[in-house]
Enzyme design. Structure first.
Site, mmCIF file in Angstrom:
data_model
loop_
_atom_site.group_PDB
_atom_site.id
_atom_site.type_symbol
_atom_site.label_atom_id
_atom_site.label_comp_id
_atom_site.label_asym_id
_atom_site.label_seq_id
_atom_site.Cartn_x
_atom_site.Cartn_y
_atom_site.Cartn_z
ATOM 1 N N TYR A 114 62.510 66.634 -52.341
ATOM 2 C CA TYR A 114 62.674 65.241 -52.772
ATOM 3 C C TYR A 114 62.655 65.119 -54.296
ATOM 4 C CZ TYR A 114 61.652 63.214 -48.085
ATOM 5 O OH TYR A 114 61.665 62.838 -46.765
ATOM 6 N N LYS A 134 59.311 77.870 -45.149
ATOM 7 C CA LYS A 134 60.452 78.503 -44.482
ATOM 8 C C LYS A 134 60.906 79.618 -45.408
ATOM 9 C CE LYS A 134 63.526 78.907 -41.269
ATOM 10 N NZ LYS A 134 63.206 79.405 -39.923
ATOM 11 N N ASP A 143 59.306 75.968 -38.475
ATOM 12 C CA ASP A 143 59.883 75.782 -37.140
ATOM 13 C C ASP A 143 58.861 76.147 -36.060
ATOM 14 O OD1 ASP A 143 60.141 78.392 -38.096
ATOM 15 O OD2 ASP A 143 62.168 78.721 -37.337
ATOM 16 N N ASP A 147 57.213 65.385 -44.243
ATOM 17 C CA ASP A 147 57.829 64.174 -43.675
ATOM 18 C C ASP A 147 58.148 64.379 -42.202
ATOM 19 O OD1 ASP A 147 59.172 61.608 -43.639
ATOM 20 O OD2 ASP A 147 61.042 62.753 -43.579
ATOM 21 N N ASP A 189 56.212 62.810 -38.449
ATOM 22 C CA ASP A 189 56.784 61.992 -37.368
ATOM 23 C C ASP A 189 56.436 62.619 -36.008
ATOM 24 O OD1 ASP A 189 57.940 60.088 -39.117
ATOM 25 O OD2 ASP A 189 59.739 59.919 -37.865
HETATM 26 C C1 IPM Z 1 58.014 58.401 -45.089
HETATM 27 C C2 IPM Z 1 59.448 57.946 -45.116
HETATM 28 C C3 IPM Z 1 60.050 58.189 -46.479
HETATM 29 C C4 IPM Z 1 59.985 59.669 -46.776
HETATM 30 C C5 IPM Z 1 61.498 57.696 -46.633
HETATM 31 C C6 IPM Z 1 61.582 56.238 -46.312
HETATM 32 C C7 IPM Z 1 62.058 57.997 -47.975
HETATM 33 O O1 IPM Z 1 60.186 58.575 -44.119
HETATM 34 O O2 IPM Z 1 57.207 57.904 -45.889
HETATM 35 O O3 IPM Z 1 57.676 59.234 -44.237
HETATM 36 O O4 IPM Z 1 60.842 60.443 -46.325
HETATM 37 O O5 IPM Z 1 59.060 60.063 -47.486
HETATM 38 MN MN MN Z 2 59.002 59.767 -42.776
#
Ligand code: IPM
Ligand code: MN
Ligand code: NAD
Length: 349
Positions: A132, A182, A215, A239, A243
């Site tokens: 990023y 990775k 992975d 990130d 999730d």
């Molecule tokens: C998060 C979000 C952000 C990220 C996006 C919205 C840029 O997905 O905070 O997890 O990838 O950091």
């Molecule tokens: Mn995210």
């Protein structure tokens, strides 16, 4: 002392969940002065930018920022996010993103047969560089020869600070640190990361370190979440892994985060992990738990440990007894959950 808290509700469900987090904090009876910031996609449509030019200075004049979510179909996503959250993280050098993953009693996990005793780990995500970094560009636009470069940037200092912080957190928890890279396929940045992990490990005798390919870690997080204590990962890997972690702890609506620059007096930014959820925005059904949990992380960071604990106990009580929103098996509205947490806070104080 009055805490000066900036609030950026943002887009979609952001304002819906942030309202409930504020309600819960207000029920604690602390001295908090809220400043609501109207930034986001609606602001962009009026002003041609997501935030005013002096936004970071405005934030520096506060003790914390509570953020909802950003992202709306009317603004290209990369403009919306680089104009707000990513700009804030990088601009304030908030290099550590803490994302606790705990399954609260009463909340169903996406993993069948797993309960709260199986899910309690913390992800420490590098938050300002890596994949990023924002370095790259495009040329020859529209031609077949068009090129797009997106360059990951890993610095020794940037990796060292986040890795060392993760070691410290592991030392204060169950003493295991799992580092995800990775470095078999990408042979520069993640190899540097691995080397810094090995070097730093020498400073932390009491911490067991494991280096795992990302992975394999994704699979292990699903198969055996109980084997994890603290996970440290680069920006993109952190990130994606969080999730998955959110799903394990009941869904996107449950997960919280703190963006910090540990050891400095830079303000922290606290936000649920989820986005603006356009598919459910405006219906009053978003789960405010991640936002409320983030507010608890904020209070802890503001030195209000007792209030932070009370807010977390109130959230836990509501998760256990209901009301719950439909994403976690209930039928309640966002506001009903927020009201219940605020009531539980008042009962605890
Ligand atoms: C998060 C979000 C952000 C990220 C996006 C919205 C840029 O997905 O905070 O997890 O990838 O950091
Ligand atoms: Mn995210
Ligand atoms: P999302 O997190 O908004 O939604 C993913 C899924 O989770 C959807 O089905 C949504 O309904 C559900 N969900 C999210 N929050 C919920 C909540 N509080 N309660 C119940 N269900 C919830 O991710 P997305 O759909 O990939 O992204 C939507 C927009 O949000 C995009 O513009 C994206 O760039 C942005 N985004 C912003 C942030 C942020 O502001 N921190 C984080 C992620 C995505």
């Amino acid at each position: 002392m009055t805490h000066r808290v900036a609030v950026l509700p943002g887009d979609g469900v952001g304002p819906e969940v942030v309202a409930e987090a504020r309600k819960a904090v207000d029920a604690l009876g602390l001295a908090v002065a809220w400043t609501e910031l109207p930034w986001g996609s609606a602001y962009y449509r009026e002003n041609g930018r997501m935030m005013p030019e002096d936004a970071l200075d405005t934030l520096r004049g506060h003790d914390a920022l509570l953020l909802g979510a950003v992202g709306h179909p009317s603004v290209p996503d990369h403009i919306a996010l680089w104009g707000t959250i990513l700009e804030i993280r990088q601009g304030l050098d908030l290099w550590a993103n803490l994302r606790p993953c705990r399954l609260l009693p009463g909340i169903p996990s996406s993993l069948e047969g797993r309960g709260p005793e199986d899910v309690d780990f913390l992800v420490v995500r590098e938050n300002t560089e890596g994949e990023y970094a924002g370095v790259g560009g495009r040329s020859h636009e529209g031609h077949d020869s068009e090129v797009a470069l997106e360059t990951s940037v890993f610095t020794r200092a940037g990796v060292r600070r986040v890795v060392r912080y993760a070691f410290e957190l592991a030392a204060s928890r169950r003493g295991t640190l799992t580092s995800a890279t990775k470095s078999n396929a990408s042979r520069f940045g993640y190899v540097l990361w691995d080397e810094v992990v090995e070097e730093t490990a020498a400073e932390f005798d009491g911490v067991r370190i494991e280096r795992v390919l990302v992975d394999a870690l994704a699979a292990r997080m699903v198969r055996d979440p109980g084997s994890l204590d603290v996970v440290v990962a680069s920006n993109l890997f952190g990130d994606i892994l969080t999730d998955i972690a959110a799903a394990i702890q009941g869904g996107m609506g449950m997960a919280a985060s703190a963006n910090l620059a540990p050891g400095s007096d830079t303000i922290g930014v606290f936000e649920p992990v989820h986005g603006s959820a356009p598919d459910i925005a405006g219906q009053g059904i978003a789960n405010p738990s991640g936002a409320i949990w983030s507010a608890s992380l904020m209070l802890e960071h503001l030195g209000e440990a007792e209030a932070a604990g009370a807010l977390m106990r109130a959230l836990e009580a509501v998760c256990a007894e209901g009301p719950r929103t439909r994403d976690v098996g209930g039928e309640a509205t966002t506001a009903e959950v927020g009201d219940a947490v605020a009531d539980a806070v008042s009962a605890l104080r």
